[in-house]
Design a protein around this motif. Structure first.
Motif, PDB file in Angstrom:
ATOM      1  N   VAL A  57     144.537  77.560  67.830  1.00  0.00           N
ATOM      2  CA  VAL A  57     144.156  78.523  66.794  1.00  0.00           C
ATOM      3  C   VAL A  57     142.631  78.647  66.741  1.00  0.00           C
ATOM      4  CG1 VAL A  57     144.137  78.984  64.304  1.00  0.00           C
ATOM      5  CG2 VAL A  57     146.240  78.230  65.414  1.00  0.00           C
TER       6      VAL A  57
ATOM      7  N   PHE B 197     140.444  81.973  67.483  1.00  0.00           N
ATOM      8  CA  PHE B 197     139.421  82.497  66.571  1.00  0.00           C
ATOM      9  C   PHE B 197     138.115  82.734  67.322  1.00  0.00           C
ATOM     10  CE2 PHE B 197     141.186  80.558  62.382  1.00  0.00           C
ATOM     11  CZ  PHE B 197     142.180  81.512  62.364  1.00  0.00           C
TER      12      PHE B 197
ATOM     13  N   THR C 135     138.452  85.678  69.675  1.00  0.00           N
ATOM     14  CA  THR C 135     138.505  86.937  68.926  1.00  0.00           C
ATOM     15  C   THR C 135     137.108  87.366  68.503  1.00  0.00           C
ATOM     16  OG1 THR C 135     140.723  86.399  68.133  1.00  0.00           O
ATOM     17  CG2 THR C 135     139.521  88.084  66.919  1.00  0.00           C
TER      18      THR C 135
ATOM     19  N   CYS D 263     146.895  82.482  74.330  1.00  0.00           N
ATOM     20  CA  CYS D 263     148.117  82.821  73.581  1.00  0.00           C
ATOM     21  C   CYS D 263     149.350  82.257  74.282  1.00  0.00           C
ATOM     22  CB  CYS D 263     148.260  84.328  73.433  1.00  0.00           C
ATOM     23  SG  CYS D 263     147.101  85.085  72.300  1.00  0.00           S
TER      24      CYS D 263
ATOM     25  N   LEU E 228     152.121  79.741  66.192  1.00  0.00           N
ATOM     26  CA  LEU E 228     150.966  80.492  66.693  1.00  0.00           C
ATOM     27  C   LEU E 228     151.258  81.987  66.748  1.00  0.00           C
ATOM     28  CD1 LEU E 228     148.091  79.724  67.844  1.00  0.00           C
ATOM     29  CD2 LEU E 228     149.086  80.181  70.071  1.00  0.00           C
TER      30      LEU E 228
ATOM     31  N   TYR F  18     149.449  84.270  64.325  1.00  0.00           N
ATOM     32  CA  TYR F  18     148.095  84.689  64.676  1.00  0.00           C
ATOM     33  C   TYR F  18     148.142  85.742  65.789  1.00  0.00           C
ATOM     34  CZ  TYR F  18     146.755  80.578  62.039  1.00  0.00           C
ATOM     35  OH  TYR F  18     146.598  79.665  61.041  1.00  0.00           O
TER      36      TYR F  18
ATOM     37  N   ILE G 163     146.362  89.411  66.170  1.00  0.00           N
ATOM     38  CA  ILE G 163     145.223  89.552  67.081  1.00  0.00           C
ATOM     39  C   ILE G 163     145.499  90.526  68.219  1.00  0.00           C
ATOM     40  CG2 ILE G 163     143.799  88.301  68.755  1.00  0.00           C
ATOM     41  CD1 ILE G 163     144.004  85.863  66.865  1.00  0.00           C
TER      42      ILE G 163
END
Length: 197
Positions: free
Chosen positions: A135, A139, A142, A165, A175, A178, A182
């Motif tokens: 995660v 972040f 991203t 991913c 996950l 998220y 995303i």
């Protein structure tokens, strides 16, 4: 990439080292309760744990047992604390990338490291810290995607994000919460930046 963000990497490395200095003395030296016994045994035998099997955790734990001259339980628990510290490091690095290195980044990584559940799961062999690492990495990727200056940088970051991913979903299905947020944003940004003048 390292040279232009050198202060961020140095600050993040310092935060991770400090967190490790706090985590390592508290790591369990024996087999704790919960799923830890199964995960340690699976790592010893390179077997398959309960679904989804946790292949990445198993391989990392097995590698830790080979590299660390400790008991299997202590080795796997220690690897888990390293993963927990790395997760905090990616959170710190993400804040550095957003607003620059400073107290906010240290606070983000430090507060997350000291939170009850982060601390608890970083002391024993559990898959949650590896999920936190993925995660945190998502972040960071991203934010890196958002801050990329060229289409080539965006595509490269998007590819790393896709790999992250995929690997993360092998570890923990949560996950997907998220990923579902995303991936559509990344696809939209790739498309809108490609067709815009």
């Amino acid at each position: 990439m390292f040279a232009e963000h050198k202060p961020s990497w140095i600050l993040t490395g310092t935060v991770v080292a400090c967190i490790m200095a706090l985590y390592v003395p508290g790591v369990q030296r024996t087999v704790p309760g919960g799923d830890s016994g199964e995960l340690i045994t699976t790592a010893c035998e390179l077997g398959v744990a309960h679904p989804p099997g946790y292949p990445i955790f198993t391989l990392l734990a097995h590698l830790g047992m080979k590299l660390l001259p400790l008991s299997p339980a202590h080795s796997v628990n220690l690897v888990n604390s390293l993963l927990g510290a790395a997760a905090c490091g990616f959170l710190c690095l993400t804040v550095c990338r957003l607003v620059g290195p400073g107290p906010g980044a240290v606070l983000a990584g430090g507060v997350f490291a000291m939170s009850k559940l982060s601390w608890q799961w970083s002391m024993v062999a559990e898959v949650f810290t590896l999920n936190n690492l993925f995660v945190g990495l998502l972040f960071f990727l991203t934010v890196s995607f958002h801050c990329a200056e060229t289409p080539r940088q965006r595509w490269r970051t998007a590819q790393w994000g896709a790999l992250c991913c995929g690997l993360g979903l092998c570890n923990q299905h949560t996950l997907v919460l998220y990923v579902l947020a995303i991936i559509p944003w990344v696809i939209y940004r790739l498309h809108s930046l490609t067709v815009s003048p």
